[in-house]
Design an enzyme around this catalytic site. Structure first.
Site, PDB file in Angstrom:
ATOM      1  N   SER A  97      53.907 -15.997  30.830  1.00  0.00           N
ATOM      2  CA  SER A  97      53.730 -16.159  29.396  1.00  0.00           C
ATOM      3  C   SER A  97      55.034 -15.881  28.648  1.00  0.00           C
ATOM      4  CB  SER A  97      52.590 -15.249  28.928  1.00  0.00           C
ATOM      5  OG  SER A  97      52.170 -15.597  27.630  1.00  0.00           O
ATOM      6  N   ASP A 227      44.106 -23.158  30.280  1.00  0.00           N
ATOM      7  CA  ASP A 227      44.840 -22.090  29.598  1.00  0.00           C
ATOM      8  C   ASP A 227      44.636 -22.266  28.097  1.00  0.00           C
ATOM      9  OD1 ASP A 227      46.796 -20.444  28.399  1.00  0.00           O
ATOM     10  OD2 ASP A 227      48.126 -20.631  30.128  1.00  0.00           O
ATOM     11  N   HIS A 256      44.739 -18.451  31.250  1.00  0.00           N
ATOM     12  CA  HIS A 256      46.112 -18.037  30.990  1.00  0.00           C
ATOM     13  C   HIS A 256      46.569 -16.983  31.987  1.00  0.00           C
ATOM     14  CE1 HIS A 256      49.762 -17.432  28.801  1.00  0.00           C
ATOM     15  NE2 HIS A 256      49.463 -16.204  28.439  1.00  0.00           N
TER      16      HIS A 256
END
Length: 276
Positions: A97, A227, A256
């Site tokens: 991320s 996601d 995610h």
């Protein structure tokens, strides 16, 4: 616990686990978490003979809660100091991320001299924000709502995110883990409010396009096609195309947080890529 005092006096917390003589794998965590989010991967690779290193980004976890400097260029300069201190070389760099953005900007800014491979997991590059050019990005109003929620009731917001989209626990039939939710909340609340707030702009508005083009080592891109935080159409698919040596693996139905939910599969993919 090990800390490195940085150029501005801030203290960066890090973990240096596994085989001290083993090949090195480094980990960069997502927002608003800490190195604790990588425990499954660090334990697994440590047990396979690797030296595994992870830090708490400044303002996060056990590192100093600096008021200023919560931005990507400062974050990667912190990393370069840490890597020099720990004599990192011939290593593999892994980021999730926001941490995937950190990996990308580090390699774009400081080069690939210390690293032979990299892995991006549910990563924010090339650009999250929707623009006239980046039409598949996310509207700025979404990120504005994050900032508003932090200022209004950060503790509740940091329960809502892991209870829903982060792990995909809002999907029908999802096996909800109260432990995962509480652990995310714990890490998030240990991050300074200022850094959590500032980092929203950092992960959403930083354009990593040119950084991706510069990376001259093999990069594995792992991304879930469900996601809800960093949609694959605006991120993983584009990053794999921009990387000179990019390889994409799509996790069908993956959230995610595939490294927290699809632990065995991600660990195997990491090990296979590192060894290849």
């Amino acid at each position: 616990m090990p800390y490195l005092t940085l150029r501005d006096g801030a203290e960066l917390f890090y973990k240096d686990w596994g085989n001290p003589d083993g090949a090195i794998v480094t980990f960069s965590h997502g927002w608003p978490l800490s190195s604790d989010n990588w425990e499954s991967q660090m334990m697994y690779l440590g047990d396979h003979g690797y030296r595994v290193i992870a830090h708490d980004r400044r303002g996060h976890g056990r590192s100093s809660q600096t008021w200023n400097g919560n931005n990507m260029d400062n974050f990667v300069d912190d990393l370069e100091e840490l890597f020099a201190h720990l004599k990192v070389k011939d290593a593999v760099m892994v980021g999730h991320s926001h941490g995937g953005g950190e990996v990308t900007r580090y390699l774009g800014k400081h080069g690939t001299g210390r690293f032979k491979k990299a892995v991006l997991i549910g990563a924010v590059p090339p650009l999250m924000l929707k623009t006239d050019i980046n039409t598949k990005g996310t509207e700025k109003s979404v990120f504005d709502s994050f900032r508003e929620a932090i200022m209004k009731d950060r503790a509740q917001f940091f329960l809502d995110v892991p209870s829903g989209p982060f792990f995909g626990f809002n999907r029908p039939g999802a096996q909800k883990s109260e432990g995962q939710i509480r652990n995310w909340w714990r890490q998030g609340m240990n991050t300074s409010c200022k850094s959590a707030y500032d980092s929203i702009k950092d992960f959403s508005e930083t354009d990593f396009t040119e950084d991706l083009k510069k990376i001259d080592i093999p990069v594995l891109v792992l991304h879930g096609d469900d996601d809800q935080v960093v949609p694959i159409e605006a991120s993983g698919l584009k990053s794999a195309e921009l990387l000179p040596q990019g390889k994409l693996k799509i996790y069908k139905g993956g959230s995610h947080a595939i490294h927290n939910i699809n632990v065995d599969e991600v660990n195997k993919d990491l090990l296979d890529f590192i060894k290849s």
